[in-house]
Design an enzyme around this catalytic site. Structure first.
Site, PDB file in Angstrom:
ATOM      1  N   LYS A 168       0.853  -1.199   0.000  1.00 51.39           N
ATOM      2  CA  LYS A 168       0.000   0.000   0.000  1.00 51.39           C
ATOM      3  C   LYS A 168       0.883   1.241   0.000  1.00 51.39           C
ATOM      4  O   LYS A 168       1.476   1.579   1.019  1.00 51.39           O
ATOM      5  CB  LYS A 168      -0.893   0.023   1.238  1.00 51.39           C
ATOM      6  CG  LYS A 168      -1.890   1.177   1.206  1.00 51.39           C
ATOM      7  CD  LYS A 168      -2.477   1.479   2.564  1.00 51.39           C
ATOM      8  CE  LYS A 168      -1.592   2.334   3.413  1.00 51.39           C
ATOM      9  NZ  LYS A 168      -1.415   3.732   2.963  1.00 51.39           N
ATOM     10  N   GLY A 219       7.669   5.470   7.829  1.00 48.32           N
ATOM     11  CA  GLY A 219       6.909   6.704   8.022  1.00 48.32           C
ATOM     12  C   GLY A 219       7.315   7.355   9.326  1.00 48.32           C
ATOM     13  O   GLY A 219       8.455   7.222   9.765  1.00 48.32           O
ATOM     14  N   SER A 220       6.360   8.006   9.982  1.00 54.32           N
ATOM     15  CA  SER A 220       6.727   8.774  11.184  1.00 54.32           C
ATOM     16  C   SER A 220       6.715   7.902  12.442  1.00 54.32           C
ATOM     17  O   SER A 220       6.046   6.868  12.495  1.00 54.32           O
ATOM     18  CB  SER A 220       5.758   9.938  11.373  1.00 54.32           C
ATOM     19  OG  SER A 220       4.504   9.440  11.771  1.00 54.32           O
ATOM     20  N   THR A 223       3.105   7.372  14.003  1.00 57.37           N
ATOM     21  CA  THR A 223       2.337   6.331  13.308  1.00 57.37           C
ATOM     22  C   THR A 223       2.936   4.956  13.591  1.00 57.37           C
ATOM     23  O   THR A 223       2.203   3.972  13.730  1.00 57.37           O
ATOM     24  CB  THR A 223       2.266   6.620  11.792  1.00 57.37           C
ATOM     25  OG1 THR A 223       1.684   7.907  11.629  1.00 57.37           O
ATOM     26  CG2 THR A 223       1.423   5.608  11.065  1.00 57.37           C
ATOM     27  N   GLY A 224       4.245   4.883  13.709  1.00 54.53           N
ATOM     28  CA  GLY A 224       4.897   3.615  14.063  1.00 54.53           C
ATOM     29  C   GLY A 224       4.354   3.072  15.381  1.00 54.53           C
ATOM     30  O   GLY A 224       4.105   1.868  15.515  1.00 54.53           O
ATOM     31  N   GLU A 241      10.544   1.540  10.021  1.00 52.70           N
ATOM     32  CA  GLU A 241      11.626   2.487   9.716  1.00 52.70           C
ATOM     33  C   GLU A 241      11.007   3.857   9.883  1.00 52.70           C
ATOM     34  O   GLU A 241      10.141   4.262   9.114  1.00 52.70           O
ATOM     35  CB  GLU A 241      12.137   2.242   8.294  1.00 52.70           C
ATOM     36  CG  GLU A 241      13.523   2.799   8.066  1.00 52.70           C
ATOM     37  CD  GLU A 241      13.497   4.107   7.324  1.00 52.70           C
ATOM     38  OE1 GLU A 241      13.599   5.163   7.998  1.00 52.70           O
ATOM     39  OE2 GLU A 241      13.364   4.098   6.095  1.00 52.70           O
ATOM     40  N   CYS A 275      14.519  10.510   5.322  1.00 56.16           N
ATOM     41  CA  CYS A 275      14.705  10.090   6.721  1.00 56.16           C
ATOM     42  C   CYS A 275      16.149  10.286   7.158  1.00 56.16           C
ATOM     43  O   CYS A 275      16.400  10.680   8.297  1.00 56.16           O
ATOM     44  CB  CYS A 275      14.228   8.659   6.924  1.00 56.16           C
ATOM     45  SG  CYS A 275      14.916   7.477   5.789  1.00 56.16           S
ATOM     46  N   GLU A 372      12.436  16.803  14.099  1.00 56.28           N
ATOM     47  CA  GLU A 372      12.774  16.539  12.701  1.00 56.28           C
ATOM     48  C   GLU A 372      11.927  17.458  11.822  1.00 56.28           C
ATOM     49  O   GLU A 372      10.704  17.297  11.774  1.00 56.28           O
ATOM     50  CB  GLU A 372      12.431  15.074  12.409  1.00 56.28           C
ATOM     51  CG  GLU A 372      12.543  14.692  10.974  1.00 56.28           C
ATOM     52  CD  GLU A 372      12.066  13.268  10.692  1.00 56.28           C
ATOM     53  OE1 GLU A 372      10.999  12.875  11.186  1.00 56.28           O
ATOM     54  OE2 GLU A 372      12.776  12.571   9.957  1.00 56.28           O
TER      55      GLU A 372
END
Ligand code: NAD
Length: 469
Positions: A168, A219-220, A223-224, A241, A275, A372
């Site tokens: 996705k 992603g962020s 969200t991880g 990651e 990243c 970040e």
């Protein structure tokens, strides 16, 4: 224009609903992508489950032969696909072509990796061996900054190890990945690779789906964390990651002319949406002013504009939300009285542009240093001693990567060994390899991508204890 389709069970599917895809250089919808329904998601996961039963039993060399043909399917179409990537992502076409170069390099390299088999014990009484078996159905969720590269970082090793995949791409950048999936339709058996697209509703649905055995997400960090929660009811395997706040440490012996362009691009490639971009630039106090002035002079030469214009070097940010976040960070930093060393120009009118912004030695606790930015913003920071700069670089919840710049290789390698990050670059901006493990320490991630270690993340060990006779 041909409609964009998902790939489900070996078939191209336009799906019942669609969603807009916006060109970040014009802020206007330029295409529509399928917006996968719950039923279509169930179909994709069910197809992957069915295909897993046979794909897992296919000899690894046969799987390798198929997976290694993927790059060849893409190669003739790189120029067209790169322009499409520019339209949906915003990066200049030359940079989009470089994303394809990297993707092809990784596809080829990752497909050569070998799964180890170990002998734990081998005596006349007993033999014990451990081999690696696939996990099952992998949900691969890729982000909007490098949609193509980061999708295939997941797909290639997952398939090679014998898993099936539901990929996705991010809601903002689905198109190039969907077109690449079309090129793969008749390469792999139906259901082995499924590609779906959809809005913000789709990620959470995919990650809680009971038919998924492993999630691989880029992603962020926030969200991880949510994905870890989604994984807990069925103990899904996870590779995450996440974000980074990479420090670059510039020692006093550098050649300014050589390092300045490299330092600039280590921070600003892809408009800082990377990243492993340099997000804190520590310069030794004895060279601080000289390097800061040289960076400003270099920044003045960089052309910001629409990615499709041939002379553009930096494009807009990818989406409105990201632009708002970065603009808010710049405004807040100025309101706090932080000194702006340089603020560039952006095209007038539409487009998610943010000017190149350099901050002059802000305090360590300022948000522009501690967070970040994920945009074209960089704090320059002065330091005096190695112990001090190592402590400042390590004082972060992130631990993705960092870099050291010095002519004294022994010193640079010593500093590198003291950084609490998964990767350290010495005298080079972010070169990554399909053969090298890439992992975030601390809150930059969980698990490993790339290299044999990354491949092992798509497997479970199976030990057989055999009592002879
Ligand atoms: P994000 O990267 O966290 O991704 C948000 C996406 O995740 C949404 O599309 C949503 O559908 C999905 N999602 C949310 N909850 C989920 C869940 N439980 N399971 C599965 N999917 C779920 O957020 P963003 O707004 O796109 O980007 C925000 C920040 O992320 C950026 O500022 C940057 O710091 C970071 N980022 C990092 C990378 C990277 O390469 N590491 C890439 C893109 C963004």
């Amino acid at each position: 224009m041909r409609p964009y389709t998902m790939l489900i069970d070996g078939r191209a599917l336009a799906g019942g609903a669609s969603m807009p895809v916006v060109d970040p250089a014009t802020e206007t919808e330029f295409a529509r992508a399928p917006d996968c329904s719950g039923a279509e998601l169930d179909e994709a996961v069910a197809a992957a489950r069915r295909a897993f039963l046979t794909w897992r039993r296919v000899d690894i060399e046969e799987r390798r032969a198929l997976v290694s043909q993927m790059a060849g399917r893409i190669e003739p179409h790189v120029q067209d696909l790169a322009r499409l990537l520019t339209q949906e992502q915003g990066k200049p076409v030359a940079v989009a072509v470089r994303e394809f170069d990297s993707t092809l390099r990784f596809m080829k390299g990752l497909s050569t990796l070998e799964l180890p088999e170990t002998i734990n014990e081998d005596t006349p009484v007993r033999r014990s061996t451990t081999r690696r078996v696939p996990v099952g159905v992998v949900a691969a969720l890729s982000p909007w900054n490098y949609p193509v590269l980061l999708s295939w970082w997941k797909v290639v090793p997952a398939l090679l190890a014998g898993n099936t995949v539901v990929l996705k791409p991010a809601p903002q950048t689905p198109l190039t990945v969907l077109r690449i999936a079309e090129l793969m339709t008749d390469l792999l058996p139906p259901g082995v690779l499924n590609v779906i697209s959809g809005g913000d509703h789709l990620g959470p649905r995919l990650t809680v789906h009971p038919g998924v055995d492993k999630i691989s997400f880029t992603g962020s960090t926030p969200t991880g964390r949510r994905i870890m929660e989604s994984a807990s009811p069925t103990l899904k395997r996870l590779t995450l990651e996440l974000g980074g706040n990479d420090a670059a440490i510039v020692m006093p012996d550098v050649d300014v002319g050589l390092v300045v362009p490299q330092l600039f691009w280590s921070a600003f490639t892809n408009s800082g949406q990377l990243c492993v971009a340099t997000k804190r630039l520590y310069i030794h106090s004895s060279r601080y002013r000289e390097l800061a002035e040289a960076l400003v002079a270099y920044a003045r030469t960089v052309k910001v504009g629409p990615g499709l214009a041939p002379d553009t070097q930096l494009g807009p940010l990818q989406n409105a939300r990201q632009r708002e976040r970065v603009q808010a960070l710049i405004a807040e930093s100025k309101a706090q009285g932080l000194k702006v060393l340089y603020e560039g120009e952006v095209p007038a009118g539409r487009g998610y542009y943010v000017p190149i912004t350099l901050f002059d030695n802000p305090p360590e606790h300022a948000r522009v240093v501690a967070d970040e930015p994920f945009g074209p913003v960089l704090p320059l920071l002065s330091f005096d001693t190695v112990d001090e700069v190592v402590a400042r670089a390590n004082a972060s919840d992130f631990g993705l990567a960092g870099s050291v710049w010095s002519r004294d290789e022994a010193l640079a390698l010593d500093i590198a060994s003291r950084l609490e990050t998964g990767t350290v670059f010495v005298n080079e901006p972010h070169y990554l390899s399909p053969h090298a493990p890439f992992a975030g320490h601390k809150q930059s991630g969980l698990g490993i991508e790339n290299g044999v270690d990354g491949l092992l993340g798509f497997t479970e060990p199976q030990t057989v204890m055999w009592r002879r006779g």
